[in-house]
Design a protein around this motif. Structure first.
Motif, PDB file in Angstrom:
ATOM      1  N   SER A   1      31.955   3.657  50.014  1.00 23.17           N
ATOM      2  CA  SER A   1      32.463   4.463  51.119  1.00 23.17           C
ATOM      3  C   SER A   1      31.980   5.896  50.968  1.00 23.17           C
ATOM      4  O   SER A   1      31.373   6.259  49.952  1.00 23.17           O
ATOM      5  CB  SER A   1      33.999   4.414  51.139  1.00 23.17           C
ATOM      6  OG  SER A   1      34.523   5.016  49.967  1.00 23.17           O
TER       7      SER A   1
ATOM      8  N   ILE B   1      33.931  -0.851  48.581  1.00 21.77           N
ATOM      9  CA  ILE B   1      34.398  -1.358  49.862  1.00 21.77           C
ATOM     10  C   ILE B   1      35.272  -2.590  49.624  1.00 21.77           C
ATOM     11  O   ILE B   1      34.881  -3.512  48.907  1.00 21.77           O
ATOM     12  CB  ILE B   1      33.220  -1.732  50.778  1.00 21.77           C
ATOM     13  CG1 ILE B   1      32.310  -0.517  50.983  1.00 21.77           C
ATOM     14  CG2 ILE B   1      33.716  -2.246  52.119  1.00 21.77           C
ATOM     15  CD1 ILE B   1      32.991   0.650  51.651  1.00 21.77           C
TER      16      ILE B   1
ATOM     17  N   VAL C   1      29.266   3.748  55.483  1.00 21.32           N
ATOM     18  CA  VAL C   1      29.147   3.562  54.036  1.00 21.32           C
ATOM     19  C   VAL C   1      27.862   4.222  53.542  1.00 21.32           C
ATOM     20  O   VAL C   1      26.968   4.561  54.324  1.00 21.32           O
ATOM     21  CB  VAL C   1      29.151   2.062  53.656  1.00 21.32           C
ATOM     22  CG1 VAL C   1      30.450   1.400  54.032  1.00 21.32           C
ATOM     23  CG2 VAL C   1      27.967   1.344  54.310  1.00 21.32           C
TER      24      VAL C   1
END
Length: 528
Positions: free
Chosen positions: A243, A249, A260
Motif C-alpha cells: 500500500s 495488501i 498500491v
C-alpha cells in the motif's frame, strides 16, 4: 351351480301330480307341480329356465293341450333346450307319438308309468342337465378368464407401449442432454481458451495465486514485463505489492482499484491500481490479482498540473500587468508632464494620481485575497445571522436599482465560518445577481439543510450565463462585465475553498442560481 335343480310336472289331475311327486321325491332336485299349459307358460316367463332339468307334460289337458304348450315353449330361445317327456294314458296311437316327437319332446311315455323307469329317466336328464350346467359354468369361467387374460394382455401391451414411449423419451432426453453436455464442454474449453488468451495478452499485470498460502500459480506477460520477474516466482509467495503506507495488501477480501506500490526486479518503485477477485480453478480457491500500472499516467498528470499552474500564473500575471499598467501610466504621464514643463505640481492633479494609486492597491489587495495560505479565522456561527446583518444593505441596493429581494430562511445547524470572509462572499454574490437583472427583477436568498450540508442559495432572474463561459467562472480576471477586475467571483471561490465548501452553478435563459454547500461538522464524542 348352487341352486337346486327343478323338475316341472304338468297334469290337470291333482292325484297324478301327487303320484309324480312321490315317485320323484329326492333331495337332488325340486319337483314343481303345475296343472295347465297356461301355468307352465306363466312360470317360464317369471322364472329362469337355466335350472329346469326336464318337463313332464301331460298330453290331454283342458285349455292348452300338451302339444300346444310345448310348441309355445319351444318358441322361446331360453327354453328351446329344455328336455320334455310326454306322459299320457289316452293318446297312445302312433300318430300322437310322432306328433309328440315332432313338436320337440325327448320321450313319450304311457300311463301308468313304471316308477323305477321314470325315476331313472329323470335322474339321467338331471345328470345331463347338471353336466351341461357344469360345462356352461366352466365355459363362462373360461370365457371370463379369457377376457381377463385379454385385458391383462391389453394392459401389458399398453404398458409395453408406454415403456417404449418412455424409453424413446429417455433416449431422446439422454441424447439431448449429451448434446448439451458436449456443447457445454466445448463452450467451457472455448471459455478457458479465451480466458487463457486474455490472461496472457492482457496489458494489465495479472497473477493467479493459490489460497491461503498465496503461492503463485500463473503470471502473464505484462506482469513479467513490468516487474521483471518471470517464471522463477511460480510456486513462491513473494509479495511485490504494498500500500502507499508500505503495508502488505490484505487478501482476505475482494478489493477494487486500490492504489498500491510495487518494486521491480531492478529496484524501481512503480504505482498501480489493484483489483482482486476470488475464483475457483479445478475446485481450488485462488486469488486473481489484476493491476493497472499508472506510473506514467501519474507523471503525465503531474506535468499537466504543473503546466496548468504555469499557464494560470501567466494569465494572472498578464491580468495584473494589464490592470496595474493603466493607473501607473496615468501617474507616469502627470509626472513626466511636470518634469518637462518644469512646473510645480498643481493640487487638482494630486487627487487623480492618488485615485489611480488606490485603484492599483485595490487590485493588489483583491489578488492577495486569492491566496490559499491566507489565514481564515473560522468560529462556530449561524449563517442566517450573517445574512440578516447584511439584509439592510442588500435591500437598499435593490431599492436604488428598482429591483426586489426575497428571503427564505430555515433554522440551520452551526457551522465554522469566518465572519468577514462570509460577508464578502455573500455581498459579492448578491451584488452580481442584482447587476445581472433588469428593473423589476427579484433576487432570492435561501438557506436550508440537505444531506449533511448547510446550503446557501442565491438566485437571480437575469438572462443567464452563456454555456461556454460556465467553465471559466471563478478564474481570476475573467469577467463578462464592461467594467470590473474579474477578481470578485474568483475571491468567492477562494473563500469557499478555505471553508471546504463547494459552489454549484445552474444557469438558463430565465436566470442563474448559485448553490454554496457548507459541510456540517460531526459532533464530538463526550468523554463523560
Amino acid at each position: 351351480m348352487e341352486q337346486q335343480v327343478k323338475i316341472l310336472a304338468v297334469d290337470d289331475r291333482y292325484e297324478n301330480l301327487l303320484a309324480l311327486n312321490s315317485i320323484l321325491a329326492s333331495s337332488h332336485y325340486d319337483v314343481i307341480s303345475l296343472q295347465s299349459g297356461e301355468e307352465v307358460l306363466r312360470y317360464l316367463l317369471k322364472e329362469p329356465a337355466d335350472h329346469i332339468a326336464v318337463i313332464l307334460m301331460d298330453v290331454q289337458m283342458p285349455g292348452l293341450s300338451g302339444f300346444e304348450t310345448v310348441e309355445l315353449i319351444k318358441q322361446r330361445k331360453a327354453c328351446q333346450d329344455i328336455p320334455i317327456i310326454f306322459l299320457t294314458a289316452l293318446s297312445t296311437s302312433i300318430e300322437h307319438v310322432l306328433k309328440g316327437y315332432h313338436v320337440g319332446s325327448i320321450d313319450y311315455l304311457f300311463k301308468p308309468v313304471h316308477p323305477e323307469m321314470l325315476r331313472m329317466k329323470v335322474d339321467a336328464f338331471v345328470n345331463m342337465h347338471l353336466g351341461h350346467q357344469k360345462i356352461k359354468f366352466q365355459s363362462e369361467l373360461l370365457h371370463k378368464r379369457t377376457l381377463d387374460l385379454e385385458e391383462t394382455n391389453r394392459k401389458l401391451a399398453e404398458a409395453e407401449e408406454k415403456l417404449k414411449q418412455q424409453n424413446s423419451l429417455l433416449e431422446q432426453w439422454v441424447e439431448e442432454r449429451t448434446t448439451e453436455l458436449v456443447d457445454a464442454h466445448e463452450k467451457l474449453l472455448k471459455s478457458q481458451d479465451h480466458f487463457q488468451k486474455m490472461f496472457m495478452l492482457s496489458p494489465s499485470l495479472m497473477a493467479i495465486r493459490r489460497l491461503p498460502d498465496l503461492t503463485y500459480i500463473e503470471i502473464n506477460e505484462s506482469w513479467k514485463q513490468y516487474t521483471g520477474y518471470g517464471d522463477e516466482i511460480i510456486g513462491t509467495n513473494m509479495d511485490l505489492l504494498r500500500s502507499d503506507s508500505g503495508e502488505s495488501i490484505s487478501c482476505d477480501e475482494v478489493i477494487h482499484n486500490c492504489k498500491v506500490k510495487y518494486e521491480t526486479k531492478s529496484k524501481e518503485t512503480r504505482t498501480a491500481l489493484l483489483s482482486t477477485e476470488i475464483i475457483d480453478i479445478e475446485n481450488e480457491s485462488c486469488l486473481l490479482q489484476v493491476a493497472v500500472d499508472i506510473t506514467e499516467s501519474l507523471r503525465f498528470e503531474t506535468e499537466m498540473a504543473r503546466l496548468a499552474q504555469l499557464n494560470l500564473v501567466g494569465e494572472m500575471a498578464a491580468g495584473i500587468a494589464h490592470e496595474i499598467r493603466n493607473p501607473m501610466t496615468t501617474i507616469r504621464g502627470f509626472l513626466q508632464l511636470f518634469r518637462e514643463n518644469d512646473r510645480n505640481m498643481q493640487k487638482e492633479y494630486i487627487p487623480i494620481m492618488l485615485e489611480e494609486l488606490d485603484r492599483a492597491n485595490e487590485i493588489i489587495t483583491e489578488y492577495l485575497s486569492l491566496a490559499k495560505n491566507k489565514q481564515s479565522h473560522q468560529q462556530p456561527d449561524q449563517i442566517n445571522r450573517i445574512i440578516e446583518m447584511l439584509l439592510p444593505l442588500i435591500q437598499a441596493e435593490a431599492v436604488m436599482s428598482g429591483k426586489h429581494v426575497q428571503f427564505q430562511f430555515v433554522d440551520c445547524p452551526v457551522i465554522h465560518l469566518d465572519d468577514k470572509e462570509m460577508r464578502q462572499l455573500i455581498l459579492n454574490m448578491c451584488m452580481n445577481g442584482l447587476e445581472a437583472m433588469t428593473i423589476g427583477g427579484t433576487l432570492t436568498i435561501q438557506t436550508f439543510e440537505e444531506n449533511g450540508y448547510v446550503v446557501l442559495l442565491i438566485s437571480d432572474e437575469g438572462t443567464g450565463i452563456d454555456e461556454k463561459h460556465l467553465e471559466k467562472l471563478g478564474r481570476p480576471f475573467f469577467t463578462t462585465k464592461d467594467e470590473g477586475t474579474g477578481l470578485g467571483l474568483a475571491i468567492c471561490y477562494s473563500i469557499a475553498a478555505r471553508h471546504r465548501a463547494s459552489i454549484e452553478v445552474q444557469s438558463s435563459s430565465e436566470g442563474t442560481t448559485f448553490l454554496i454547500r457548507f459541510p456540517i461538522p460531526e459532533p464530538k464524542n463526550d468523554p463523560n
